[in-house]
Design an enzyme around this catalytic site. Structure first.
Site, PDB file in Angstrom:
ATOM      1  CG  ASP A 277      -1.916   1.139   1.236  1.00 34.75           C
ATOM      2  OD1 ASP A 277      -1.974   1.877   0.246  1.00 34.75           O
ATOM      3  OD2 ASP A 277      -2.628   1.292   2.244  1.00 34.75           O
TER       4      ASP A 277
ATOM      5  CG  ASP B 186      -3.749   5.031  -2.640  1.00 32.61           C
ATOM      6  OD1 ASP B 186      -2.947   4.156  -2.262  1.00 32.61           O
ATOM      7  OD2 ASP B 186      -4.817   5.262  -2.055  1.00 32.61           O
TER       8      ASP B 186
END
Length: 430
Positions: free
Chosen positions: A106, A313
């Site tokens: 992440d 992201d």
């Protein structure tokens, strides 16, 4: 051992991370691979769209608000069931001797954390974890807890001290929570040609987790936590700070790598490059324009006051365009296709297989991100309406987030330096 001496040793380890290596390649497993803990061969396209859309909505909200640092016993949060079809994962070894765990990769998270054995003790909470049992620091010869009074500079926040251990307590906007304590541990990374690297890193030992749904709902969950690779203080990237170069390639058809080291500098001369901005640990690039099927929208002149930066992201599956930008894309597609419909806030059209898919390019300062057709759209057959074409993008009221699908099949290289940062892009990297 004297506690002060132990504290000084831990501080030294944190600052050096036992860096005897100048290059590291770590396997990144795509969710479409059977080896992935997120793999689901039976998922329907409608379920995939719904899951990716919901996950992107929840992820976006974290950029609007600061995470709360609250007790799990605070205000009740709604339960959110995720279907993590777009999450990439890495497999790492912890401890001496090493035990191996799968962590979700992440770029939007600031901390490496995984469940620890205390989460099984009532009244603590945990999510079901198949395979290795939750990590037990007491069984490792290299795990050292961070004493708060002696390691205050390493703690995430001064208020996260209970007089004994450095604590962390994070409540996400989607209703999920994790809390626990910080420790240092030996991490083992296996990658290219079975090369192995060991690093002493600070991580969060999760003693209580709530509302995390890390499985595909069919197979047992094999994810133990999160590998944060933002620029936050305790992310993997920040701790491996002697590596000023790192990259990721998110491929849907093969296992690729999270790569660290100056060797990357040897390859980027032919890559596109643009300025990279860091804000609160997150990665931003300039969004200069959008091109659909050769038509440039000139967003700077046509949208007054629109955001000029976009965040990248990997934890957001579906790209979210600032709503006026999204409207331009929708209008262009509306000129090409008929019978528009919305499914789970996703723009869809009746599809003629004889048509050529329109190209979509995001102009990022001096670079262009040319989104592959299979990552810009998804096509499935509806029993009532026939072939359906859906856009892998959503409108957003406040900002633009370039998600994992748009980044797929590109190599993204990050170069960090004191005065400025640079992002390099290589298309068709898979």
């Amino acid at each position: 051992m004297n506690p002060l001496i132990m504290s000084l040793m831990l501080l030294f380890l944190f600052n050096t991370s036992t860096m005897s290596y100048n290059f590291l390649k770590m396997d990144v497993i795509p969710p479409t691979f059977p080896e992935s803990p997120f793999y689901d061969r039976n998922v329907r396209y409608q379920e995939m769209i719904s899951a990716a859309t919901n996950q992107s909505n929840y992820r976006a909200s974290k950029y609007y608000h600061k995470p709360n640092h609250l007790s799990l016993d605070g205000v009740p949060q709604p339960q959110v069931h995720h279907h993590p079809l777009s999450l990439y994962s890495v497999r790492v070894g912890l401890g001496t001797p090493a035990k191996y765990y799968n962590l979700a990769l992440d770029t939007g998270s600031n901390l490496i954390w995984l469940q620890c054995h205390e989460c099984l003790n009532p009244p603590n909470k945990y999510f079901c974890q198949h395979g290795e049992q939750p990590y037990n620091c007491n069984l490792s010869d290299s795990c050292n807890l961070l004493n708060c009074s002696l390691n205050r500079s390493i703690c995430l926040y001064e208020r996260d001290c209970d007089g004994q251990l450095c604590q962390y307590d994070i409540s996400y906007r989607d209703g999920s929570h994790t809390r626990g304590y910080l420790a240092t541990e030996s991490f083992t990374f296996k990658g290219f040609n079975n090369n192995e690297g060991k690093y002493s890193l600070v991580f969060g030992c999760g003693t209580s987790q709530k509302n995390f749904y890390m499985s595909n709902g069919i197979t047992p969950n094999e994810i133990a936590g999160i590998m944060g690779i933002s620029m936050g203080t305790h992310s993997l990237i920040s701790q491996l700070k002697t590596f000023r170069w790192f990259s990721h390639s998110l491929c849907s058809t093969k296992t690729t790598y999270l790569t660290f080291g100056h060797e990357l500098e040897l390859h980027v001369s032919s890559y596109q490059q643009t300025a990279l901005y860091i804000n609160k640990g997150h990665y931003y690039v300039e969004l200069s324009d959008i091109i659909v099927n050769g038509e440039t929208f000139n967003i700077r002149n046509n949208v007054v006051g629109g955001p000029h930066l976009a965040v990248t992201d990997t934890g957001t599956p579906v790209t979210r365009l600032f709503k006026p930008y999204f409207t331009m894309v929708a209008q262009k597609l509306g000129q090409m296709y008929q019978q528009k419909s919305m499914f789970e806030n996703t723009l869809c059209y009746r599809w003629n297989p004889n048509h050529i898919l329109p190209t979509i390019t995001l102009v990022l300062g001096k670079a262009e991100l040319r989104i592959q057709s299979e990552d810009a759209y998804t096509i499935f057959t509806d029993s009532d309406r026939g072939p359906i074409l859906c856009l892998w993008m959503q409108p957003d009221d406040q900002m633009t987030i370039i998600g994992a699908r748009a980044l797929t099949n590109h190599e993204i290289v990050y170069y960090r330096k004191q005065q400025s940062n640079t992002l390099y892009i290589r298309s068709n990297a898979c």
